[in-house]
Design an enzyme around this catalytic site. Structure first.
Site, PDB file in Angstrom:
ATOM      1  CB  CYS A 101      -0.904   0.006   1.234  1.00  0.00           C
ATOM      2  SG  CYS A 101      -2.163  -1.278   1.197  1.00  0.00           S
ATOM      3  CB  CYS A 135      -4.489  -0.578  -0.643  1.00  0.00           C
ATOM      4  SG  CYS A 135      -2.946  -1.514  -0.718  1.00  0.00           S
TER       5      CYS A 135
END
Ligand code: N1C
Length: 219
Positions: free
Chosen positions: A44, A125
């Site tokens: 992420c 993400c």
């Protein structure tokens, strides 16, 4: 221990997408088995998208772990800069005389990038970014892969923000107030925060020539 990614399986999944098919009749879904044959570990806050800044982004992301572009993933790396197609009822793969990007929509190369881009965006993400070209009158285009595929496939339950990094040369007039960014904000899910920042091209250039400079000092 089972191998994570098996090249034979990946290659067969690649070939089944387009071999024996008319080169204008290969939809993005034909690559579903290929996408599913690869396990990719995602980190992420590192994903970077781009549009019309390919050479800069590739040079920049090279040797920088803090940034992952599609070309830094297994499939993006393997198929970058390649052309391929087959023919109806053929068992062959050709690498020349294939349809160009815009000759027809469902050509093997365009469908591959569309499908791979859906996957790259959908698996992103955290806080993600997009490097856009401040030398253009309209840096955001809703018909680009970034505008038509990636922005729409960001998952608002996983992505907190999208930051446009507008790479700008001294003489460029384009700013974050550019009208094309209204179109971007209209497509972007309202749950994902939108940000835009100018990044001087000279700074990016400096970071390209010295991979030791930390990401936080570059963007
Ligand atoms: O249409 P674009 O850019 O907005 O597509 C870029 C966007 C990136 O964020 C990537 O994740 O979509 C993904 N992507 C690639 O990774 C990629 N590698 C090579 C899309 N296209 C890609 N190519 C080739 O670049 C592709 O064959 C096509 O011709 C160009 C699209 O570039 P663009 O218009 O600058």
């Amino acid at each position: 221990m089972a191998r994570e990614n098996d090249c034979e399986i990946i290659w067969k999944a690649f070939e089944q997408a387009y071999v024996g098919r008319d080169p204008c009749d290969v939809p993005p879904q034909a690559y579903d088995p290929l996408i599913n044959s690869v396990k990719q570990h995602v980190v992420c806050n590192t994903m970077m998208f781009w549009s019309k800044t390919k050479d800069t982004v590739k040079a920049f992301a090279d040797n920088r772990e803090c940034l992952v572009i599609l070309e830094g993933t297994l499939l993006g790396f393997v198929f970058d800069e390649l052309t391929w197609c087959s023919k109806n009822e053929s068992k062959e793969t050709f690498t020349t005389d294939c349809p160009s990007w815009s000759h027809c929509e469902n050509n093997p190369v365009r469908s591959f990038w569309n499908r791979a881009s859906v996957n790259f965006a959908a698996t992103s993400c955290g806080n993600v970014s997009a490097m856009l070209n401040g030398s253009l009158e309209a840096p955001f285009s809703s018909t680009s892969v970034f505008g038509s595929v990636e922005v729409k496939n960001l998952d608002p339950s996983k992505v907190n923000s999208l930051t446009v990094l507008l790479v700008t040369k001294e003489t460029d007039l384009t700013t974050c107030d550019n009208p094309s960014f209204h179109a971007l904000q209209n497509i972007l899910d309202t749950k994902i925060a939108y940000k835009c920042r100018k990044v001087p091209y000279s700074k990016v250039e400096g970071c390209i020539s010295d991979p030791e400079i930390p990401c936080s000092d570059c963007l």
